[in-house]
Design a protein around this motif. Sequence first.
Motif, PDB file in Angstrom:
ATOM      1  N   VAL A 140     -12.190 -25.591  82.022  1.00  0.00           N
ATOM      2  CA  VAL A 140     -12.905 -24.764  81.052  1.00  0.00           C
ATOM      3  C   VAL A 140     -12.849 -25.452  79.688  1.00  0.00           C
ATOM      4  CG1 VAL A 140     -13.119 -22.442  80.090  1.00  0.00           C
ATOM      5  CG2 VAL A 140     -12.100 -22.752  82.355  1.00  0.00           C
ATOM      6  N   LYS A 141     -13.989 -25.598  79.056  1.00  0.00           N
ATOM      7  CA  LYS A 141     -14.052 -26.241  77.744  1.00  0.00           C
ATOM      8  C   LYS A 141     -13.644 -25.219  76.678  1.00  0.00           C
ATOM      9  CE  LYS A 141     -17.598 -29.572  79.065  1.00  0.00           C
ATOM     10  NZ  LYS A 141     -17.306 -29.517  80.474  1.00  0.00           N
ATOM     11  N   ILE A 142     -12.374 -25.314  76.269  1.00  0.00           N
ATOM     12  CA  ILE A 142     -11.832 -24.320  75.346  1.00  0.00           C
ATOM     13  C   ILE A 142     -11.231 -24.952  74.095  1.00  0.00           C
ATOM     14  CG2 ILE A 142     -11.432 -22.423  76.956  1.00  0.00           C
ATOM     15  CD1 ILE A 142      -8.571 -23.521  77.325  1.00  0.00           C
ATOM     16  N   ASP A 143     -11.535 -26.232  73.844  1.00  0.00           N
ATOM     17  CA  ASP A 143     -11.045 -26.865  72.625  1.00  0.00           C
ATOM     18  C   ASP A 143     -11.552 -26.116  71.398  1.00  0.00           C
ATOM     19  OD1 ASP A 143      -9.676 -28.888  73.911  1.00  0.00           O
ATOM     20  OD2 ASP A 143     -11.353 -30.296  73.820  1.00  0.00           O
ATOM     21  N   PHE A 144     -10.759 -26.143  70.350  1.00  0.00           N
ATOM     22  CA  PHE A 144     -11.130 -25.461  69.108  1.00  0.00           C
ATOM     23  C   PHE A 144     -12.465 -25.989  68.582  1.00  0.00           C
ATOM     24  CE2 PHE A 144     -11.078 -24.970  64.489  1.00  0.00           C
ATOM     25  CZ  PHE A 144     -10.896 -23.609  64.385  1.00  0.00           C
ATOM     26  N   ILE A 145     -12.654 -27.282  68.634  1.00  0.00           N
ATOM     27  CA  ILE A 145     -13.888 -27.862  68.095  1.00  0.00           C
ATOM     28  C   ILE A 145     -15.101 -27.396  68.873  1.00  0.00           C
ATOM     29  CG2 ILE A 145     -13.957 -30.055  69.372  1.00  0.00           C
ATOM     30  CD1 ILE A 145     -14.508 -29.609  65.579  1.00  0.00           C
ATOM     31  N   THR A 146     -14.943 -27.145  70.151  1.00  0.00           N
ATOM     32  CA  THR A 146     -16.035 -26.572  70.954  1.00  0.00           C
ATOM     33  C   THR A 146     -16.330 -25.163  70.484  1.00  0.00           C
ATOM     34  OG1 THR A 146     -15.342 -27.907  72.845  1.00  0.00           O
ATOM     35  CG2 THR A 146     -16.807 -26.048  73.314  1.00  0.00           C
ATOM     36  N   PHE A 147     -15.292 -24.425  70.190  1.00  0.00           N
ATOM     37  CA  PHE A 147     -15.422 -23.056  69.696  1.00  0.00           C
ATOM     38  C   PHE A 147     -16.186 -23.024  68.375  1.00  0.00           C
ATOM     39  CE2 PHE A 147     -13.406 -20.051  66.647  1.00  0.00           C
ATOM     40  CZ  PHE A 147     -13.941 -18.873  67.141  1.00  0.00           C
ATOM     41  N   VAL A 148     -15.800 -23.883  67.441  1.00  0.00           N
ATOM     42  CA  VAL A 148     -16.456 -23.854  66.123  1.00  0.00           C
ATOM     43  C   VAL A 148     -17.825 -24.496  66.197  1.00  0.00           C
ATOM     44  CG1 VAL A 148     -14.355 -23.653  64.773  1.00  0.00           C
ATOM     45  CG2 VAL A 148     -15.276 -25.924  65.256  1.00  0.00           C
TER      46      VAL A 148
END
Length: 148
Positions: A140-148
């Motif tokens: 699951v792509k859950i990196d912070f940078i993906t979020f922002v």
Amino acid sequence: MKTIQKMYEHLNWANQHILETLQSMEEESQEVCRLFSHILFAEKVWITRLQGLDSSLLPIWSDADIEVCAELVRQNKESTTKYLTELAKTDLDKFITYTNSNGKEFKSTVRDILTHVALHGHYHRGQINARLRAVGIEPVKIDFITFV
């Protein structure tokens, strides 16, 4: 305070994405659910402590299924959002006294507890992703940078 708010927006987003992935799996992985429920129960324990309530009857590890995890995701998001909305900047350095799961008493600042909870979940979500990859499921792509 803005950084902490953003960390918790990410935490809730990441939990939701992990939940959706686990709900879409054909077979429920007990090991993965155990890790995910650990994240969620730990969040519940810490928010309970921050609210000045007794957390001694809450589990840290559980063999909860995906339905229990879904309910915890919802409850934790609601509880932390409410807590952070009502928290004043000046309260971040306030000390909280709590008893850990082994009965030992500690004092920590609200800021340190909130940071710990956010980082704790990152660690275990990484473990979940490693286990998903091991069984052929895209992490699951859950990196912070993906979020922002």
